[in-house]
Design an enzyme around this catalytic site. Sequence first.
Site, short mmCIF file in Angstrom:
data_model
loop_
_atom_site.label_atom_id
_atom_site.label_comp_id
_atom_site.label_asym_id
_atom_site.label_seq_id
_atom_site.Cartn_x
_atom_site.Cartn_y
_atom_site.Cartn_z
CE1 TYR A 30 48.13 37.60 55.10
CE2 TYR A 30 45.71 36.56 54.76
CZ TYR A 30 46.51 37.75 54.65
OH TYR A 30 45.94 38.96 54.55
CE LYS A 64 46.85 39.72 57.93
NZ LYS A 64 47.26 41.25 58.38
N1 LIG Z 1 44.53 42.98 49.58
C1 LIG Z 1 43.81 42.25 50.26
O1 LIG Z 1 43.04 41.71 49.46
C2 LIG Z 1 43.67 42.01 51.78
C3 LIG Z 1 44.65 42.53 52.32
N2 LIG Z 1 44.71 42.26 53.71
C4 LIG Z 1 45.84 42.91 54.73
O2 LIG Z 1 45.90 44.29 54.55
C5 LIG Z 1 47.47 44.84 54.73
C6 LIG Z 1 47.75 45.38 53.49
O3 LIG Z 1 47.78 44.41 52.60
P1 LIG Z 1 48.02 44.94 51.04
O4 LIG Z 1 48.04 46.50 50.78
O5 LIG Z 1 47.26 44.25 50.07
O6 LIG Z 1 49.52 44.44 50.91
P2 LIG Z 1 50.49 44.91 49.76
O7 LIG Z 1 51.58 43.70 49.64
O8 LIG Z 1 50.14 45.28 48.40
O9 LIG Z 1 51.22 46.12 50.44
C7 LIG Z 1 51.90 45.81 51.73
C8 LIG Z 1 52.82 47.03 51.81
O10 LIG Z 1 53.45 46.58 53.37
C9 LIG Z 1 55.18 46.69 53.01
N3 LIG Z 1 55.62 45.78 54.05
C10 LIG Z 1 55.91 44.53 53.76
N4 LIG Z 1 56.40 43.91 54.71
C11 LIG Z 1 56.86 44.86 55.48
C12 LIG Z 1 57.66 45.01 56.69
N5 LIG Z 1 58.16 43.73 57.19
N6 LIG Z 1 57.67 46.26 57.30
C13 LIG Z 1 57.13 47.37 56.79
N7 LIG Z 1 56.69 47.15 55.56
C14 LIG Z 1 56.26 46.22 55.00
C15 LIG Z 1 55.27 46.62 51.64
O11 LIG Z 1 56.49 46.98 51.15
C16 LIG Z 1 53.84 47.41 50.85
O12 LIG Z 1 54.01 48.54 50.82
C17 LIG Z 1 47.96 43.36 55.11
O13 LIG Z 1 48.00 43.13 56.61
C18 LIG Z 1 47.26 42.37 54.48
O14 LIG Z 1 47.22 41.14 55.06
C19 LIG Z 1 43.53 41.69 54.32
C20 LIG Z 1 42.88 41.13 53.67
C21 LIG Z 1 42.74 41.30 52.36
C1 LIG Z 2 43.17 35.95 50.73
C2 LIG Z 2 42.74 36.77 52.09
O1 LIG Z 2 42.12 36.42 52.65
C3 LIG Z 2 43.75 37.78 52.29
C4 LIG Z 2 44.79 38.37 51.60
O2 LIG Z 2 43.77 38.36 53.36
#
Ligand SMILES: NC(=O)C1=CN([C@@H]2O[C@H](COP(=O)(O)OP(=O)(O)OC[C@H]3O[C@@H](n4cnc5c(N)ncnc54)[C@H](O)[C@@H]3O)[C@@H](O)[C@H]2O)C=CC1
Ligand SMILES: CC(=O)C(C)=O
Length: 257
Positions: free
Chosen positions: A153, A157
Amino acid sequence: MSKKVAVITGSADGLGKGIAERLAADGFRIVLSDIDAGQLAVTEQEFKRNGHEVSSFVGNVARRDDQFALVAHAVAVFGQVDVFINNAGIEDVMPLDTVREPDLEKVFSVNVYSVVYGTQAAAEQMKKQGTGGKIINACSIAGHESYEFLGVYCASKHAVRSLTQSAAKELARHKITVNAYCPGVAATKMWDRIDEEMGKYLGTKPGEAFERFSSGILLGRPQTAKDVADFVHYLASPDSDYMTGQSIMIDGGIVLR
Ligand SMILES: NC(=O)C1=CN([C@@H]2O[C@H](COP(=O)(O)OP(=O)(O)OC[C@H]3O[C@@H](n4cnc5c(N)ncnc54)[C@H](O)[C@@H]3O)[C@@H](O)[C@H]2O)C=CC1
Ligand SMILES: CC(=O)C(C)=O
């Protein structure tokens, strides 16, 4: 002048939904997109009930055709794309010695290939329009630091941060800016899954891995989708017109750069 159009991937839920809500409140016409058709329909209805101009598209960001079809959908419905947000992403919690090709393929296709394809599709349309545009990527603290059991992961990133820089260099001449937001620890479904999986390797109880990651936050609390969305609002607004190629921490003070 017609209202600007923002496309947000992975916006049925989590941070993407929060970003879409903020941009809708800012007056953007919104294209929601997600691989989860059921949740996407629920979220679209919620936006409609709240009086927002919205359309939705079911797609997998890992597929180039889907990313181009998403942009074509936005143009067919609203006539243009001004802001494209490569938000969708997935995690994979595993020690590096257990990683195999399908694990790499899964994470890199959703987190990295998606950014290449989304950028290609959005930039092609923005160049046609000739009015510039903003491409905004979901990076992470994991794009600046690397964490145990999150090696693949974190590498994905770091790749997003690199692509943000290269795309900014290639697209500046078309008045397209490319920046990224780097969240820290937000209590979305992604963190529910990380917390559960970390338990297997760290021996932590439910909630404990989340607590450990959150304990170092200078501002004393995990972040909300709103914290992230308030920053993406800036990246999507003319106020950020003089910024490009940056991957900026919005993490409450975990990683200081
Ligand atoms: N939650 C956190 O603490 C952090 C999140 N991020 C990044 O922020 C972004 C959003 O994260 P979250 O909202 O926490 O994730 P989440 O898992 O809660 O939501 C992600 C959404 O993306 C959709 N998704 C997953 N795979 C997909 C695909 N192949 N095509 C289209 N849609 C797809 C899912 O169905 C879901 O609705 C991600 O890129 C994640 O890596 C970065 C740092 C921290
Ligand atoms: C653990 C972390 O840094 C994420 C979900 O971006």
